[in-house]
Design a protein around this motif. Structure first.
Motif, PDB file in Angstrom:
ATOM      1  N   PHE A  92       0.626  -1.128  -0.282  1.00 23.92           N
ATOM      2  CA  PHE A  92      -0.157   0.203  -0.868  1.00 23.92           C
ATOM      3  C   PHE A  92       0.921   0.820   0.052  1.00 23.92           C
ATOM      4  O   PHE A  92       2.005   1.403   0.935  1.00 23.92           O
ATOM      5  N   LYS A 124       2.685  -6.547 -11.404  1.00 25.51           N
ATOM      6  CA  LYS A 124       2.988  -5.444 -10.191  1.00 25.51           C
ATOM      7  C   LYS A 124       1.434  -5.575  -9.759  1.00 25.51           C
ATOM      8  O   LYS A 124       0.619  -5.093 -10.319  1.00 25.51           O
ATOM      9  N   PHE A 125       1.713  -4.859  -7.942  1.00 24.32           N
ATOM     10  CA  PHE A 125       0.517  -5.393  -7.644  1.00 24.32           C
ATOM     11  C   PHE A 125       0.189  -3.985  -6.296  1.00 24.32           C
ATOM     12  O   PHE A 125       1.216  -4.293  -5.361  1.00 24.32           O
ATOM     13  N   GLU A 126      -0.322  -2.724  -6.510  1.00 24.18           N
ATOM     14  CA  GLU A 126      -0.054  -2.216  -5.701  1.00 24.18           C
ATOM     15  C   GLU A 126      -0.950  -1.080  -5.204  1.00 24.18           C
ATOM     16  O   GLU A 126      -2.553  -1.012  -5.873  1.00 24.18           O
ATOM     17  N   ILE A 127      -1.778  -0.732  -4.190  1.00 21.00           N
ATOM     18  CA  ILE A 127      -2.737   0.133  -3.475  1.00 21.00           C
ATOM     19  C   ILE A 127      -2.563   1.268  -2.724  1.00 21.00           C
ATOM     20  O   ILE A 127      -0.999   1.257  -2.608  1.00 21.00           O
ATOM     21  N   TYR A 128      -3.100   2.174  -3.811  1.00 18.90           N
ATOM     22  CA  TYR A 128      -2.775   3.294  -3.672  1.00 18.90           C
ATOM     23  C   TYR A 128      -3.956   3.909  -2.492  1.00 18.90           C
ATOM     24  O   TYR A 128      -4.975   3.861  -2.667  1.00 18.90           O
TER      25      TYR A 128
ATOM     26  N   LEU B 115      -6.535  -3.619   5.835  1.00 22.15           N
ATOM     27  CA  LEU B 115      -6.234  -2.180   5.901  1.00 22.15           C
ATOM     28  C   LEU B 115      -6.719  -1.314   6.572  1.00 22.15           C
ATOM     29  O   LEU B 115      -7.810  -0.468   5.641  1.00 22.15           O
ATOM     30  N   GLU B 121      -7.752   4.661  -2.164  1.00 17.14           N
ATOM     31  CA  GLU B 121      -8.968   5.421  -3.243  1.00 17.14           C
ATOM     32  C   GLU B 121      -8.763   4.279  -4.900  1.00 17.14           C
ATOM     33  O   GLU B 121      -8.889   4.385  -5.653  1.00 17.14           O
ATOM     34  N   ASP B 122      -7.652   3.277  -4.709  1.00 21.47           N
ATOM     35  CA  ASP B 122      -6.607   3.226  -6.267  1.00 21.47           C
ATOM     36  C   ASP B 122      -5.919   1.326  -5.708  1.00 21.47           C
ATOM     37  O   ASP B 122      -5.777   1.497  -4.811  1.00 21.47           O
ATOM     38  N   HIS B 123      -6.318   1.464  -6.542  1.00 24.61           N
ATOM     39  CA  HIS B 123      -5.296  -0.118  -7.204  1.00 24.61           C
ATOM     40  C   HIS B 123      -4.918  -0.519  -8.015  1.00 24.61           C
ATOM     41  O   HIS B 123      -5.895  -0.170  -9.568  1.00 24.61           O
ATOM     42  N   LYS B 124      -3.835  -1.093  -8.578  1.00 23.56           N
ATOM     43  CA  LYS B 124      -3.596  -1.821  -9.898  1.00 23.56           C
ATOM     44  C   LYS B 124      -2.832  -2.790  -9.940  1.00 23.56           C
ATOM     45  O   LYS B 124      -1.708  -3.383  -8.612  1.00 23.56           O
ATOM     46  N   PHE B 125      -3.303  -3.720 -10.325  1.00 17.91           N
ATOM     47  CA  PHE B 125      -2.838  -5.084 -10.495  1.00 17.91           C
ATOM     48  C   PHE B 125      -2.539  -5.628 -11.952  1.00 17.91           C
ATOM     49  O   PHE B 125      -4.107  -5.756 -12.738  1.00 17.91           O
ATOM     50  N   GLU B 126      -1.083  -5.832 -12.235  1.00 20.83           N
ATOM     51  CA  GLU B 126      -1.024  -6.092 -13.583  1.00 20.83           C
ATOM     52  C   GLU B 126      -0.043  -7.045 -13.569  1.00 20.83           C
ATOM     53  O   GLU B 126       1.292  -6.856 -13.176  1.00 20.83           O
ATOM     54  N   TYR B 128       2.301  -8.800 -16.769  1.00 21.37           N
ATOM     55  CA  TYR B 128       3.737  -7.899 -18.204  1.00 21.37           C
ATOM     56  C   TYR B 128       4.564  -9.546 -18.403  1.00 21.37           C
ATOM     57  O   TYR B 128       4.799 -10.388 -17.487  1.00 21.37           O
TER      58      TYR B 128
END
Lengths: 137, 137
Positions: A92, A124-128, B115, B121-126, B128
DNA sequence: TATCATATCGTAATGGTTACGATTTGTAAA
DNA sequence: TTTACAAATCGTAACCATTACGATATGATA
Protein backbone atom coordinates in the motif's frame (compact mmCIF):
# COMPACT_ATOMS: atom_id res chain seq x y z
CA UNK A 1 18.15 -3.78 3.65
CA UNK A 2 20.15 -1.51 5.94
CA UNK A 3 23.11 0.78 5.25
CA UNK A 4 25.80 -1.72 6.27
CA UNK A 5 24.34 -4.43 4.06
CA UNK A 6 24.10 -2.00 1.16
CA UNK A 7 27.72 -0.87 1.45
CA UNK A 8 28.81 -4.48 1.65
CA UNK A 9 26.80 -5.21 -1.49
CA UNK A 10 28.46 -2.33 -3.34
CA UNK A 11 31.92 -3.56 -2.36
CA UNK A 12 31.08 -7.08 -3.50
CA UNK A 13 30.25 -5.68 -6.89
CA UNK A 14 33.47 -3.69 -6.99
CA UNK A 15 31.94 -0.24 -6.57
CA UNK A 16 33.61 2.46 -4.56
CA UNK A 17 32.32 3.79 -1.27
CA UNK A 18 32.02 7.56 -1.42
CA UNK A 19 30.56 10.12 0.94
CA UNK A 20 27.71 10.83 -1.43
CA UNK A 21 26.88 7.16 -1.77
CA UNK A 22 26.67 6.81 2.01
CA UNK A 23 24.49 9.90 2.26
CA UNK A 24 22.13 8.53 -0.35
CA UNK A 25 21.75 5.38 1.73
CA UNK A 26 21.11 7.44 4.85
CA UNK A 27 18.44 9.37 3.00
CA UNK A 28 16.56 6.24 2.01
CA UNK A 29 16.96 4.58 5.38
CA UNK A 30 15.39 7.61 7.04
CA UNK A 31 12.74 7.98 4.35
CA UNK A 32 10.94 4.70 5.10
CA UNK A 33 8.89 4.91 1.88
CA UNK A 34 8.98 5.99 -1.74
CA UNK A 35 10.97 9.10 -2.68
CA UNK A 36 11.77 10.80 -5.99
CA UNK A 37 15.09 11.85 -7.50
CA UNK A 38 14.05 15.42 -6.80
CA UNK A 39 13.58 14.64 -3.10
CA UNK A 40 17.05 13.14 -3.00
CA UNK A 41 18.65 16.08 -4.81
CA UNK A 42 17.06 18.46 -2.34
CA UNK A 43 18.47 16.43 0.56
CA UNK A 44 21.95 16.17 -0.92
CA UNK A 45 22.15 19.88 -1.72
CA UNK A 46 22.13 20.61 2.01
CA UNK A 47 25.55 18.99 2.23
CA UNK A 48 26.87 19.31 -1.31
CA UNK A 49 26.39 22.55 -3.17
CA UNK A 50 25.64 21.94 -6.82
CA UNK A 51 25.31 18.17 -6.79
CA UNK A 52 25.19 16.83 -10.34
CA UNK A 53 22.12 15.15 -11.85
CA UNK A 54 24.53 12.64 -13.26
CA UNK A 55 25.63 11.58 -9.80
CA UNK A 56 22.10 11.30 -8.48
CA UNK A 57 20.57 9.36 -11.34
CA UNK A 58 23.61 7.16 -11.90
CA UNK A 59 23.57 6.08 -8.29
CA UNK A 60 19.82 5.56 -8.20
CA UNK A 61 20.10 3.25 -11.20
CA UNK A 62 23.10 1.52 -9.75
CA UNK A 63 21.35 0.92 -6.43
CA UNK A 64 18.33 -0.40 -8.25
CA UNK A 65 20.47 -2.74 -10.31
CA UNK A 66 22.31 -4.29 -7.39
CA UNK A 67 19.11 -4.58 -5.37
CA UNK A 68 19.55 -1.87 -2.75
CA UNK A 69 16.54 0.08 -3.99
CA UNK A 70 13.26 -0.92 -5.57
CA UNK A 71 11.35 1.39 -7.84
CA UNK A 72 7.86 2.21 -9.05
CA UNK A 73 6.39 4.84 -11.34
CA UNK A 74 3.81 7.26 -9.95
CA UNK A 75 2.43 10.24 -11.90
CA UNK A 76 5.12 10.04 -14.53
CA UNK A 77 7.93 10.17 -12.01
CA UNK A 78 10.13 7.34 -10.77
CA UNK A 79 9.97 6.68 -7.04
CA UNK A 80 12.54 4.73 -5.07
CA UNK A 81 12.63 3.00 -1.69
CA UNK A 82 14.89 0.66 0.23
CA UNK A 83 14.45 -2.87 -1.02
CA UNK A 84 12.65 -5.29 1.25
CA UNK A 85 14.61 -8.44 0.65
CA UNK A 86 13.15 -10.83 3.18
CA UNK A 87 10.14 -12.17 1.26
CA UNK A 88 7.79 -11.53 -1.63
CA UNK A 89 5.09 -9.01 -0.89
CA UNK A 90 3.34 -5.94 -2.26
CA UNK A 91 2.66 -2.44 -0.96
CA UNK A 92 0.00 0.00 0.00
CA UNK A 93 1.49 3.38 -0.95
CA UNK A 94 0.35 6.63 0.64
CA UNK A 95 -0.17 9.29 -2.03
CA UNK A 96 0.69 11.99 0.45
CA UNK A 97 3.79 10.92 2.34
CA UNK A 98 5.00 8.02 0.22
CA UNK A 99 5.11 5.65 3.16
CA UNK A 100 4.29 2.04 2.47
CA UNK A 101 2.57 -0.81 4.25
CA UNK A 102 3.34 -4.36 3.31
CA UNK A 103 0.56 -6.46 1.81
CA UNK A 104 1.05 -10.18 2.16
CA UNK A 105 -1.61 -11.14 -0.34
CA UNK A 106 -0.30 -12.10 -3.77
CA UNK A 107 -2.69 -13.62 -6.27
CA UNK A 108 -0.06 -14.75 -8.78
CA UNK A 109 -0.37 -18.47 -8.07
CA UNK A 110 -4.03 -18.30 -8.86
CA UNK A 111 -3.42 -16.11 -11.91
CA UNK A 112 -0.81 -18.44 -13.39
CA UNK A 113 -3.43 -21.16 -13.73
CA UNK A 114 -5.33 -18.99 -16.18
CA UNK A 115 -2.31 -17.97 -18.29
CA UNK A 116 -1.22 -21.12 -20.08
CA UNK A 117 1.19 -20.41 -22.92
CA UNK A 118 1.87 -16.91 -21.64
CA UNK A 119 5.45 -16.15 -20.59
CA UNK A 120 5.06 -14.23 -17.35
CA UNK A 121 8.05 -12.01 -16.65
CA UNK A 122 6.83 -9.65 -14.01
CA UNK A 123 3.81 -8.34 -12.15
CA UNK A 124 2.77 -5.29 -10.21
CA UNK A 125 0.20 -5.10 -7.46
CA UNK A 126 -0.05 -1.79 -5.64
CA UNK A 127 -2.75 -0.15 -3.56
CA UNK A 128 -2.92 3.64 -3.43
CA UNK A 129 -4.60 5.97 -0.95
CA UNK A 130 -4.01 7.80 2.30
CA UNK A 131 -2.40 6.30 5.35
CA UNK A 132 -4.06 6.87 8.76
CA UNK A 133 -1.74 9.79 9.60
CA UNK A 134 -2.25 11.64 6.34
CA UNK A 135 -6.03 11.36 6.61
CA UNK A 136 -5.91 13.46 9.75
CA UNK A 137 -3.59 16.10 8.31
CA UNK B 1 -16.66 0.13 -25.67
CA UNK B 2 -17.09 0.47 -29.43
CA UNK B 3 -16.93 3.50 -31.71
CA UNK B 4 -20.69 4.18 -31.75
CA UNK B 5 -20.89 4.07 -27.96
CA UNK B 6 -17.90 6.37 -27.69
CA UNK B 7 -19.31 8.97 -30.09
CA UNK B 8 -22.61 8.85 -28.21
CA UNK B 9 -20.73 9.39 -24.97
CA UNK B 10 -18.95 12.43 -26.40
CA UNK B 11 -22.25 13.94 -27.57
CA UNK B 12 -23.83 13.38 -24.19
CA UNK B 13 -21.00 15.37 -22.65
CA UNK B 14 -21.43 18.15 -25.22
CA UNK B 15 -18.24 17.51 -27.18
CA UNK B 16 -18.11 17.87 -30.94
CA UNK B 17 -17.65 15.00 -33.34
CA UNK B 18 -14.74 15.71 -35.67
CA UNK B 19 -12.99 13.63 -38.28
CA UNK B 20 -9.89 13.39 -36.14
CA UNK B 21 -11.89 12.25 -33.12
CA UNK B 22 -13.48 9.47 -35.16
CA UNK B 23 -10.11 8.42 -36.53
CA UNK B 24 -8.67 8.24 -33.03
CA UNK B 25 -11.49 5.91 -32.05
CA UNK B 26 -10.87 3.77 -35.13
CA UNK B 27 -7.21 3.55 -34.21
CA UNK B 28 -7.94 2.23 -30.74
CA UNK B 29 -10.66 -0.13 -31.88
CA UNK B 30 -8.24 -1.71 -34.34
CA UNK B 31 -5.39 -1.67 -31.82
CA UNK B 32 -6.95 -4.10 -29.36
CA UNK B 33 -4.34 -3.36 -26.70
CA UNK B 34 -2.24 -0.60 -25.20
CA UNK B 35 -0.83 2.10 -27.47
CA UNK B 36 1.21 5.26 -26.86
CA UNK B 37 0.59 8.85 -27.96
CA UNK B 38 3.47 8.39 -30.37
CA UNK B 39 1.75 5.39 -31.98
CA UNK B 40 -1.38 7.44 -32.42
CA UNK B 41 0.47 10.42 -33.90
CA UNK B 42 2.13 8.13 -36.42
CA UNK B 43 -1.24 6.73 -37.42
CA UNK B 44 -2.91 10.13 -37.72
CA UNK B 45 -0.09 11.60 -39.78
CA UNK B 46 -0.99 9.21 -42.59
CA UNK B 47 -4.25 11.12 -43.02
CA UNK B 48 -3.41 14.51 -41.55
CA UNK B 49 -0.11 16.13 -42.35
CA UNK B 50 1.29 17.98 -39.38
CA UNK B 51 -1.20 16.92 -36.72
CA UNK B 52 -0.70 18.96 -33.55
CA UNK B 53 0.48 17.47 -30.27
CA UNK B 54 -2.18 19.58 -28.66
CA UNK B 55 -4.92 17.76 -30.56
CA UNK B 56 -3.54 14.32 -29.78
CA UNK B 57 -2.90 14.78 -26.09
CA UNK B 58 -6.03 16.83 -25.48
CA UNK B 59 -8.18 14.12 -26.99
CA UNK B 60 -6.38 11.32 -25.20
CA UNK B 61 -7.03 13.05 -21.89
CA UNK B 62 -10.60 13.80 -22.84
CA UNK B 63 -11.26 10.20 -23.81
CA UNK B 64 -9.73 9.03 -20.58
CA UNK B 65 -11.85 11.45 -18.58
CA UNK B 66 -15.18 10.43 -20.10
CA UNK B 67 -14.27 6.75 -19.89
CA UNK B 68 -13.61 5.86 -23.51
CA UNK B 69 -9.99 4.99 -22.84
CA UNK B 70 -8.16 3.54 -19.89
CA UNK B 71 -4.51 4.22 -19.24
CA UNK B 72 -1.41 2.76 -17.65
CA UNK B 73 2.21 3.80 -17.41
CA UNK B 74 4.91 1.56 -18.88
CA UNK B 75 8.59 2.51 -19.15
CA UNK B 76 7.94 6.15 -18.43
CA UNK B 77 5.36 6.49 -21.20
CA UNK B 78 1.59 6.58 -20.92
CA UNK B 79 -0.24 3.81 -22.74
CA UNK B 80 -3.92 3.89 -23.69
CA UNK B 81 -6.50 1.29 -24.67
CA UNK B 82 -10.25 1.10 -25.21
CA UNK B 83 -12.02 0.90 -21.89
CA UNK B 84 -13.56 -2.42 -20.94
CA UNK B 85 -16.71 -1.26 -19.21
CA UNK B 86 -18.52 -4.49 -18.54
CA UNK B 87 -16.95 -5.55 -15.24
CA UNK B 88 -13.98 -5.10 -12.95
CA UNK B 89 -10.92 -7.01 -14.01
CA UNK B 90 -7.18 -6.70 -14.56
CA UNK B 91 -4.82 -7.35 -17.45
CA UNK B 92 -1.92 -9.40 -18.63
CA UNK B 93 -0.02 -6.99 -20.94
CA UNK B 94 2.31 -8.21 -23.67
CA UNK B 95 5.57 -6.24 -23.61
CA UNK B 96 5.99 -6.76 -27.33
CA UNK B 97 2.66 -6.05 -29.00
CA UNK B 98 0.74 -4.36 -26.19
CA UNK B 99 -2.17 -6.75 -26.46
CA UNK B 100 -3.96 -7.62 -23.26
CA UNK B 101 -5.68 -10.61 -21.74
CA UNK B 102 -8.27 -10.16 -19.06
CA UNK B 103 -7.54 -11.52 -15.61
CA UNK B 104 -10.60 -12.19 -13.50
CA UNK B 105 -8.72 -12.55 -10.23
CA UNK B 106 -8.81 -9.49 -7.98
CA UNK B 107 -7.46 -9.75 -4.46
CA UNK B 108 -8.81 -6.44 -3.20
CA UNK B 109 -11.53 -7.89 -1.00
CA UNK B 110 -8.97 -9.92 0.85
CA UNK B 111 -6.57 -6.99 1.00
CA UNK B 112 -9.13 -4.60 2.44
CA UNK B 113 -9.41 -6.76 5.56
CA UNK B 114 -5.77 -6.01 6.36
CA UNK B 115 -5.98 -2.25 5.76
CA UNK B 116 -8.11 -0.92 8.59
CA UNK B 117 -7.90 2.86 8.89
CA UNK B 118 -6.32 3.19 5.46
CA UNK B 119 -8.31 5.17 2.87
CA UNK B 120 -8.02 3.09 -0.30
CA UNK B 121 -8.47 5.18 -3.43
CA UNK B 122 -7.15 2.99 -6.18
CA UNK B 123 -5.21 -0.13 -7.01
CA UNK B 124 -3.21 -1.57 -9.85
CA UNK B 125 -2.67 -5.22 -10.67
CA UNK B 126 -0.92 -5.95 -13.92
CA UNK B 127 1.00 -8.95 -15.24
CA UNK B 128 3.73 -8.39 -17.84
CA UNK B 129 5.38 -10.77 -20.26
CA UNK B 130 5.02 -12.19 -23.75
CA UNK B 131 1.80 -13.44 -25.26
CA UNK B 132 1.82 -16.79 -27.09
CA UNK B 133 2.20 -15.15 -30.51
CA UNK B 134 5.10 -12.90 -29.54
CA UNK B 135 6.99 -15.83 -27.99
CA UNK B 136 7.19 -17.44 -31.42
CA UNK B 137 8.25 -14.29 -33.26
C1' DT C 1 -26.20 30.94 -43.20
C1' DA C 2 -24.65 33.45 -39.23
C1' DT C 3 -22.93 32.86 -34.74
C1' DC C 4 -19.93 31.31 -31.39
C1' DA C 5 -18.10 28.03 -28.41
C1' DT C 6 -15.13 24.39 -29.28
C1' DA C 7 -11.36 22.21 -31.79
C1' DT C 8 -7.11 22.52 -34.03
C1' DC C 9 -2.71 24.48 -35.48
C1' DG C 10 2.09 25.72 -35.04
C1' DT C 11 5.23 26.09 -31.93
C1' DA C 12 7.45 27.19 -27.59
C1' DA C 13 8.00 25.84 -22.84
C1' DT C 14 8.31 22.44 -19.12
C1' DG C 15 9.93 18.65 -16.38
C1' DG C 16 12.10 14.44 -15.62
C1' DT C 17 15.81 12.02 -17.26
C1' DT C 18 20.02 10.88 -19.91
C1' DA C 19 24.56 11.87 -21.80
C1' DC C 20 29.31 13.61 -22.17
C1' DG C 21 34.01 15.68 -22.00
C1' DA C 22 36.74 17.38 -18.30
C1' DT C 23 38.18 16.90 -13.67
C1' DT C 24 38.52 14.78 -9.16
C1' DT C 25 38.93 10.99 -5.99
C1' DG C 26 38.87 6.11 -3.79
C1' DT C 27 41.54 2.11 -3.91
C1' DA C 28 45.11 -1.04 -4.26
C1' DA C 29 49.68 -1.94 -5.67
C1' DA C 30 54.48 -0.38 -5.45
C1' DT D 1 52.96 6.81 1.78
C1' DT D 2 53.07 7.62 -2.66
C1' DT D 3 51.68 6.46 -7.25
C1' DA D 4 48.65 5.07 -10.82
C1' DC D 5 44.42 4.52 -12.72
C1' DA D 6 39.80 3.13 -13.03
C1' DA D 7 35.76 4.84 -11.18
C1' DA D 8 33.07 8.77 -9.60
C1' DT D 9 31.65 13.37 -9.99
C1' DC D 10 30.98 17.92 -12.10
C1' DG D 11 28.82 21.29 -15.04
C1' DT D 12 26.03 21.49 -18.51
C1' DA D 13 23.73 20.38 -22.76
C1' DA D 14 20.62 17.30 -25.02
C1' DC D 15 16.60 14.33 -25.11
C1' DC D 16 11.90 12.95 -24.95
C1' DA D 17 7.23 12.86 -23.52
C1' DT D 18 4.08 16.03 -22.31
C1' DT D 19 1.85 20.56 -21.52
C1' DA D 20 0.63 25.22 -22.78
C1' DC D 21 -0.84 29.17 -25.59
C1' DG D 22 -2.23 32.81 -28.91
C1' DA D 23 -4.09 32.62 -33.41
C1' DT D 24 -7.09 30.43 -36.63
C1' DA D 25 -10.54 27.17 -38.32
C1' DT D 26 -14.71 24.54 -37.84
C1' DG D 27 -18.96 21.74 -35.99
C1' DA D 28 -23.42 22.56 -34.03
C1' DT D 29 -27.29 25.23 -33.15
C1' DA D 30 -30.55 28.84 -33.96
Amino acid sequence: MNIAEAIELLKEHGYKTTGKRKDILTFFEEADGYRTAKDLIQYLEESYDGISFDTVYRNLHLYNEVGILETTELNGEKHFRMNCTHHHHHHFICKDCGKTKEIEVCPMNEVKKTLHNYAIEDHKFEIYGLCPKCQLA
